[in-house]
Scaffold this active site. Sequence first.
Site, short mmCIF file in Angstrom:
data_model
loop_
_atom_site.label_atom_id
_atom_site.label_comp_id
_atom_site.label_asym_id
_atom_site.label_seq_id
_atom_site.Cartn_x
_atom_site.Cartn_y
_atom_site.Cartn_z
N GLY A 359 0.82 -1.20 0.00
CA GLY A 359 0.00 0.00 0.00
C GLY A 359 0.86 1.25 0.00
N CYS A 360 0.22 2.40 0.05
CA CYS A 360 0.97 3.65 -0.01
C CYS A 360 1.78 3.89 1.25
CB CYS A 360 0.03 4.82 -0.28
SG CYS A 360 -1.17 5.11 1.02
N THR A 361 1.41 3.23 2.35
CA THR A 361 2.17 3.40 3.60
C THR A 361 3.02 2.20 3.94
OG1 THR A 361 0.33 2.56 4.93
CG2 THR A 361 0.39 4.93 4.51
N GLY A 362 3.05 1.19 3.06
CA GLY A 362 3.88 0.03 3.34
C GLY A 362 3.18 -1.28 3.02
#
Length: 385
Positions: A359-362
């Site tokens: 995802g965009c955060t990991g």
Amino acid sequence: MPNQVKQTVKKVFEDVADAIDNGTFEQRIKIGLTIDGSELGLEVMKQAAYAIKQANQFDVVLIGQDVPWAKDFQHVSTANSDQNEYQLMESLLADGTIDGCVTLHYPFPIGVSTVGKVVTPAFGRELFIATTTGTTSAVRNQAMVLNAVNGIIAAKTMGIAKPTVGILNVEGANTVERALRTLKGNGYDIAFGESQRADGGAILRGNDLLTGSVDVAVCDSLTGNILMKLFSAYASGGQYETLGAGYGPGIGADYDNNICIISRASGVPVIVNALNYAYQLAKGHLATISKQEYAQAKQAQLDQICADLKPKAATETKTVEAPAKEVVTDQIPGIDVIEMEDAVQLLWQKQIYAESGMGCTGPIILVNEKNGEKARKILKEGAYL
């Protein structure tokens, strides 16, 4: 001598005597500066030393080769000594001649790492980067847990009573956060900060470094070293460090010396700030704070928590056949990238179809929405969340 002057002198001596009797008298702090080895030459050391001398808060003790301007300072020369700068620095710290020192590339023992200090560009906030050189442990996740304690020690010594802590979103961040929350649950007081991104949490992204979302940013030393160089030298194109207070003091369990590190590319402003950092650490009694914090952390089972982070011995694993494929739209974040496939295999064992993703955060685990709650419970029980 006029009577008024006599009375004034008498009062000064009485005040000094009272301070000695009450234990409140403090000798003038002395901070060493090793002057050899900079890529920028001796001139930067000279300018930094004179800047401190002019400010007159504390004394600089020069350690190194003979230079004409050394006559204006207390100077311990290497010219006629069988000891190098580091050895002379260590002996001066041991006998109390100096209360701290700023030097270049000092070889700290394993178990000790340095906490750098920068000013973030977005809001001008001070940020402690824990850590920037040295190695607290050969095991990365263990090191980051210990680095968090080191960062808290540096911040508290500098006068921040309850520093906020965040973990940089690097490999191992989620495991480290779980370990630190266990430490907190066991009684060690950690104040977790919040990312400024919409989803919050104690895992920091690059934006949080620029804004200074927390007081202490925890990372591994190699990443921290790169961050220090970027923060320090971005304004000069990388040739000359102009910002920040250097790579900071070496901190570790049972380590007493106040030794702060600068780079061979550190310019005058950074050297001045590093000397002031060392002075504030001496004034704040770094060694005492370090002993207190490590004692409290160990009481909260720091050693056992770190032992649990050691890599498990490799075992032969059987491939689990995936359950029937399902549409997966429920995202489960918070699992380390190196544990993603093991987490997926665990859910397959429990007959929950899952996929790994980014995802965009990991890293994320993807499951069908109907299995979301059950999957999270399984992952928590398996220590993946």
